[in-house]
Design a protein around this motif. Structure first.
Motif, PDB file in Angstrom:
ATOM      1  N   LYS A 190      -2.610  -8.407  -4.256  1.00 37.43           N
ATOM      2  CA  LYS A 190      -1.463  -9.311  -4.172  1.00 37.43           C
ATOM      3  C   LYS A 190      -0.348  -8.730  -5.038  1.00 37.43           C
ATOM      4  CE  LYS A 190       0.316 -13.921  -4.971  1.00 37.43           C
ATOM      5  NZ  LYS A 190       0.131 -15.243  -5.583  1.00 37.43           N
ATOM      6  N   ARG A 191       0.696  -8.263  -4.388  1.00 38.67           N
ATOM      7  CA  ARG A 191       1.832  -7.667  -5.084  1.00 38.67           C
ATOM      8  C   ARG A 191       3.105  -8.008  -4.323  1.00 38.67           C
ATOM      9  NH1 ARG A 191      -2.014  -6.640  -7.847  1.00 38.67           N
ATOM     10  NH2 ARG A 191      -2.571  -4.684  -8.901  1.00 38.67           N
ATOM     11  N   THR A 192       4.208  -8.014  -5.043  1.00 37.92           N
ATOM     12  CA  THR A 192       5.519  -8.112  -4.415  1.00 37.92           C
ATOM     13  C   THR A 192       6.117  -6.722  -4.357  1.00 37.92           C
ATOM     14  OG1 THR A 192       5.872 -10.365  -5.228  1.00 37.92           O
ATOM     15  CG2 THR A 192       7.834  -9.116  -4.563  1.00 37.92           C
ATOM     16  N   ILE A 193       6.434  -6.267  -3.157  1.00 41.09           N
ATOM     17  CA  ILE A 193       6.980  -4.923  -2.975  1.00 41.09           C
ATOM     18  C   ILE A 193       8.462  -4.943  -3.321  1.00 41.09           C
ATOM     19  CG2 ILE A 193       7.407  -3.089  -1.291  1.00 41.09           C
ATOM     20  CD1 ILE A 193       4.924  -4.321   0.230  1.00 41.09           C
ATOM     21  N   THR A 194       8.866  -4.081  -4.242  1.00 44.51           N
ATOM     22  CA  THR A 194      10.265  -4.054  -4.681  1.00 44.51           C
ATOM     23  C   THR A 194      11.049  -2.882  -4.101  1.00 44.51           C
ATOM     24  OG1 THR A 194       9.593  -2.912  -6.714  1.00 44.51           O
ATOM     25  CG2 THR A 194       9.776  -5.312  -6.804  1.00 44.51           C
ATOM     26  N   SER A 195      10.355  -1.810  -3.713  1.00 42.80           N
ATOM     27  CA  SER A 195      11.059  -0.714  -3.036  1.00 42.80           C
ATOM     28  C   SER A 195      10.065   0.136  -2.255  1.00 42.80           C
ATOM     29  CB  SER A 195      11.842   0.152  -4.023  1.00 42.80           C
ATOM     30  OG  SER A 195      10.982   0.958  -4.792  1.00 42.80           O
ATOM     31  N   ILE A 196      10.590   0.745  -1.181  1.00 44.93           N
ATOM     32  CA  ILE A 196       9.806   1.653  -0.349  1.00 44.93           C
ATOM     33  C   ILE A 196      10.600   2.952  -0.208  1.00 44.93           C
ATOM     34  CG2 ILE A 196       8.737   2.033   1.907  1.00 44.93           C
ATOM     35  CD1 ILE A 196       8.805  -1.055   2.277  1.00 44.93           C
ATOM     36  N   ASP A 197       9.976   4.060  -0.553  1.00 43.36           N
ATOM     37  CA  ASP A 197      10.597   5.381  -0.370  1.00 43.36           C
ATOM     38  C   ASP A 197       9.819   6.083   0.743  1.00 43.36           C
ATOM     39  OD1 ASP A 197      11.440   8.002  -0.404  1.00 43.36           O
ATOM     40  OD2 ASP A 197      11.461   8.177  -2.592  1.00 43.36           O
ATOM     41  N   PRO A 198      10.302   6.010   1.992  1.00 42.96           N
ATOM     42  CA  PRO A 198       9.523   6.580   3.095  1.00 42.96           C
ATOM     43  C   PRO A 198       9.456   8.109   3.065  1.00 42.96           C
ATOM     44  CG  PRO A 198      11.656   5.787   3.879  1.00 42.96           C
ATOM     45  CD  PRO A 198      11.537   5.361   2.446  1.00 42.96           C
ATOM     46  N   GLU A 199      10.458   8.747   2.463  1.00 43.01           N
ATOM     47  CA  GLU A 199      10.426  10.212   2.372  1.00 43.01           C
ATOM     48  C   GLU A 199       9.258  10.683   1.507  1.00 43.01           C
ATOM     49  OE1 GLU A 199      12.272  12.475   3.749  1.00 43.01           O
ATOM     50  OE2 GLU A 199      14.160  11.562   4.398  1.00 43.01           O
ATOM     51  N   ARG A 200       9.056  10.013   0.387  1.00 45.87           N
ATOM     52  CA  ARG A 200       7.983  10.377  -0.549  1.00 45.87           C
ATOM     53  C   ARG A 200       6.712   9.569  -0.310  1.00 45.87           C
ATOM     54  NH1 ARG A 200      10.771   9.559  -6.220  1.00 45.87           N
ATOM     55  NH2 ARG A 200       8.900  10.633  -7.026  1.00 45.87           N
TER      56      ARG A 200
ATOM     57  N   ARG B  16       6.215   6.510  -1.170  1.00 45.62           N
ATOM     58  CA  ARG B  16       5.979   5.857  -2.463  1.00 45.62           C
ATOM     59  C   ARG B  16       6.423   4.391  -2.372  1.00 45.62           C
ATOM     60  NH1 ARG B  16       7.325   8.533  -8.195  1.00 45.62           N
ATOM     61  NH2 ARG B  16       5.259   9.365  -7.723  1.00 45.62           N
ATOM     62  N   VAL B  17       5.549   3.513  -2.827  1.00 41.28           N
ATOM     63  CA  VAL B  17       5.816   2.070  -2.795  1.00 41.28           C
ATOM     64  C   VAL B  17       5.795   1.543  -4.213  1.00 41.28           C
ATOM     65  CG1 VAL B  17       5.016  -0.161  -1.942  1.00 41.28           C
ATOM     66  CG2 VAL B  17       4.742   1.878  -0.515  1.00 41.28           C
ATOM     67  N   THR B  18       6.866   0.893  -4.605  1.00 38.71           N
ATOM     68  CA  THR B  18       6.945   0.290  -5.933  1.00 38.71           C
ATOM     69  C   THR B  18       6.789  -1.222  -5.794  1.00 38.71           C
ATOM     70  OG1 THR B  18       8.469   2.041  -6.634  1.00 38.71           O
ATOM     71  CG2 THR B  18       8.346   0.067  -8.018  1.00 38.71           C
ATOM     72  N   THR B  19       5.949  -1.795  -6.662  1.00 37.62           N
ATOM     73  CA  THR B  19       5.709  -3.232  -6.625  1.00 37.62           C
ATOM     74  C   THR B  19       6.002  -3.827  -8.005  1.00 37.62           C
ATOM     75  OG1 THR B  19       3.390  -3.236  -7.368  1.00 37.62           O
ATOM     76  CG2 THR B  19       3.808  -2.738  -5.034  1.00 37.62           C
ATOM     77  N   ASN B  20       5.840  -5.141  -8.091  1.00 42.41           N
ATOM     78  CA  ASN B  20       6.018  -5.809  -9.382  1.00 42.41           C
ATOM     79  C   ASN B  20       4.908  -5.454 -10.369  1.00 42.41           C
ATOM     80  OD1 ASN B  20       4.113  -7.259  -7.789  1.00 42.41           O
ATOM     81  ND2 ASN B  20       4.367  -9.057  -9.102  1.00 42.41           N
ATOM     82  N   ASP B  21       3.871  -4.790  -9.875  1.00 41.62           N
ATOM     83  CA  ASP B  21       2.762  -4.408 -10.744  1.00 41.62           C
ATOM     84  C   ASP B  21       2.167  -3.089 -10.252  1.00 41.62           C
ATOM     85  OD1 ASP B  21       0.713  -4.289 -12.570  1.00 41.62           O
ATOM     86  OD2 ASP B  21      -0.469  -5.908 -11.665  1.00 41.62           O
ATOM     87  N   GLY B  22       2.896  -2.008 -10.478  1.00 36.63           N
ATOM     88  CA  GLY B  22       2.357  -0.703 -10.142  1.00 36.63           C
ATOM     89  C   GLY B  22       3.099   0.018  -9.032  1.00 36.63           C
ATOM     90  N   VAL B  23       2.935   1.343  -9.030  1.00 37.94           N
ATOM     91  CA  VAL B  23       3.517   2.217  -8.017  1.00 37.94           C
ATOM     92  C   VAL B  23       2.373   2.843  -7.229  1.00 37.94           C
ATOM     93  CG1 VAL B  23       4.918   4.280  -7.613  1.00 37.94           C
ATOM     94  CG2 VAL B  23       5.545   2.686  -9.443  1.00 37.94           C
ATOM     95  N   PHE B  24       2.528   2.919  -5.915  1.00 38.27           N
ATOM     96  CA  PHE B  24       1.464   3.424  -5.055  1.00 38.27           C
ATOM     97  C   PHE B  24       2.003   4.566  -4.202  1.00 38.27           C
ATOM     98  CE2 PHE B  24       0.694  -0.940  -6.130  1.00 38.27           C
ATOM     99  CZ  PHE B  24      -0.651  -0.972  -6.444  1.00 38.27           C
ATOM    100  N   ASP B  25       1.356   5.723  -4.305  1.00 42.52           N
ATOM    101  CA  ASP B  25       1.716   6.889  -3.504  1.00 42.52           C
ATOM    102  C   ASP B  25       0.695   7.030  -2.387  1.00 42.52           C
ATOM    103  OD1 ASP B  25       4.022   7.935  -4.920  1.00 42.52           O
ATOM    104  OD2 ASP B  25       2.623   8.311  -6.570  1.00 42.52           O
ATOM    105  N   ALA B  26       1.185   7.417  -1.212  1.00 40.37           N
ATOM    106  CA  ALA B  26       0.317   7.477  -0.041  1.00 40.37           C
ATOM    107  C   ALA B  26       0.386   8.834   0.633  1.00 40.37           C
ATOM    108  CB  ALA B  26       0.724   6.387   0.956  1.00 40.37           C
ATOM    109  N   ASP B  27      -0.746   9.258   1.185  1.00 40.70           N
ATOM    110  CA  ASP B  27      -0.733  10.371   2.120  1.00 40.70           C
ATOM    111  C   ASP B  27      -0.303   9.877   3.502  1.00 40.70           C
ATOM    112  OD1 ASP B  27      -1.834  12.370   0.269  1.00 40.70           O
ATOM    113  OD2 ASP B  27      -3.650  11.139   0.371  1.00 40.70           O
TER     114      ASP B  27
END
Length: 380
Positions: free
Chosen positions: A79-89, A91-102
């Protein structure tokens, strides 16, 4: 295998698309991949359940499916609130942590742009859970006058829902003993209730006529004058009301708009593979511009196509299946009867729809549709 060396799949949004996609990845890959499913809510609710809540047929508690019941090998549900999405990288930033994806899959659905229709925020709507709950308390106070269901733009989620709403409202007012003192109207920006299926549209139009429901096709509500209780249509026509039930204009959530992924309010994708213009980034569900309706069953079908493609890529064998653009929708006709339409968008030169006459027996089909997914995703 440690988590650091596993392929990372991040899925944003736990609706039909996100739940089915992560379930399929879990079934095929187990904990050999690292899947993260992110949603800001505590629970899932089928869209059709909002009408049940609105008309007092079910309680909100009875139709909420808690995400804490979702448990699949290899999948983290957060359960997180997504604050930004960087589709090039990816990378997803949330209110509690950053998540990088393949591999990143955006399945955040559609949200409502109340500001796009002046005055709409001062009215009632039934497309959100909160709106349905408010109407459950408002409807008993409506005893006479003009009720209007007004759609403020297309496309919108679950195309038959406004038609279902007016038919269920008719039944509700009959039960309340006040139908003869009330008028019901439906304003729809489409030329017919279900354009891909003329048979379904004809049946709905006949149901409207039988119940003395006014249908205004090819028009949208452009603004609402709450001081005068008047809806202004896009051709300047004014329609007075005593009860207005709005369907807001839809668009992707603001965080998706800010990411640069969207064009004209939606995410462009290859309609058969759901690939976006960004490498290893897909979009499924209501936020993706596939040319198919914005409804859960179509999000689920798109998720299946993405899942097969990801599984083939991760296994480095085989190939994924294409999204077939096929879906089944159940339609409340009132009187306890359910109709059904099967729509195929991609196999022929134009969309086609097979219509099944409303019956009480089809209610069991609709209930099976819900219970099968409740069991598959939540084990309930």
């Amino acid at each position: 295998m440690n988590t650091a060396s596993k392929p990372r799949v991040v899925v944003l949004g736990a609706g039909f698309g996100g739940l089915e996609l992560t379930t399929l990845l879990s079934e095929a890959m187990g904990d050999s991949i690292d899947v993260t499913l992110i949603d800001q809510s505590d629970s899932f609710m089928f869209g059709f359940s909002k009408l049940d809540v609105m008309f007092g047929l079910k309680t909100p508690q009875a139709v909420r499916l808690p995400y804490k019941s979702y448990a699949k090998p290899g999948v983290r549900m957060l359960k997180r609130t997504i604050t930004s999405i960087d589709p090039e990288r990816r990378r997803v930033t949330t209110n509690d942590g950053v998540f990088d994806a393949d591999h990143l899959v955006v399945a955040l659905g559609a949200e409502y742009d109340f500001d796009a229709t002046p005055g709409l925020s001062g009215t009632a709507e039934f497309y959100t859970v909160a709106g349905a709950e408010r109407l459950r308390d408002v409807l008993p106070t409506f005893r006479k006058g003009k009720a209007m269901v007004g759609v403020c733009g297309a496309p919108y989620k679950c195309p038959p829902a406004p038609s279902e709403c007016v038919l269920m409202l008719h039944d509700y007012l009959v039960r309340q003993g006040v139908r003869e003192a009330c008028e019901i109207a439906l304003v729809l920006p489409l030329g017919s209730p279900v354009p891909p299926s003329p048979d379904t549209s004809r049946a709905l139009l006949a149901a409207f006529a039988e119940r003395d429901i006014k249908f205004v096709p090819g028009r949208r509500v452009a603004s609402v004058d709450n001081a005068r209780n008047v809806a202004v249509l896009d051709d300047g026509t004014e329609m007075p009301f005593d009860l207005f039930l709005g369907v807001p204009k839809h668009r992707v959530p603001p965080v998706v708009l800010e990411s640069g992924m969207a064009e004209n309010g939606w995410i462009p994708v290859n309609p058969r593979t759901l690939e976006t213009r960004y490498e290893n980034v897909h979009a499924v569900g209501d936020g993706a511009n596939t040319g198919t309706p914005k409804a859960g069953v179509f999000a689920e079908g798109a998720a299946r196509a993405v899942a097969t493609g990801l599984i083939a890529k991760l296994r480095q064998s085989g190939s994924g299946s294409l999204y077939d653009g096929f879906g089944t929708c159940y339609i409340e006709f009132g009187g306890g009867r359910i109709g059904k339409v099967e729509v195929d968008f991609f196999s022929g030169p134009a969309p086609t729809g097979n219509y099944y006459e409303p019956s009480v027996a089809l209610r069991a089909d609709k209930e099976t549709f819900g219970s099968s997914r409740r069991s598959r995703w939540f084990g309930l």
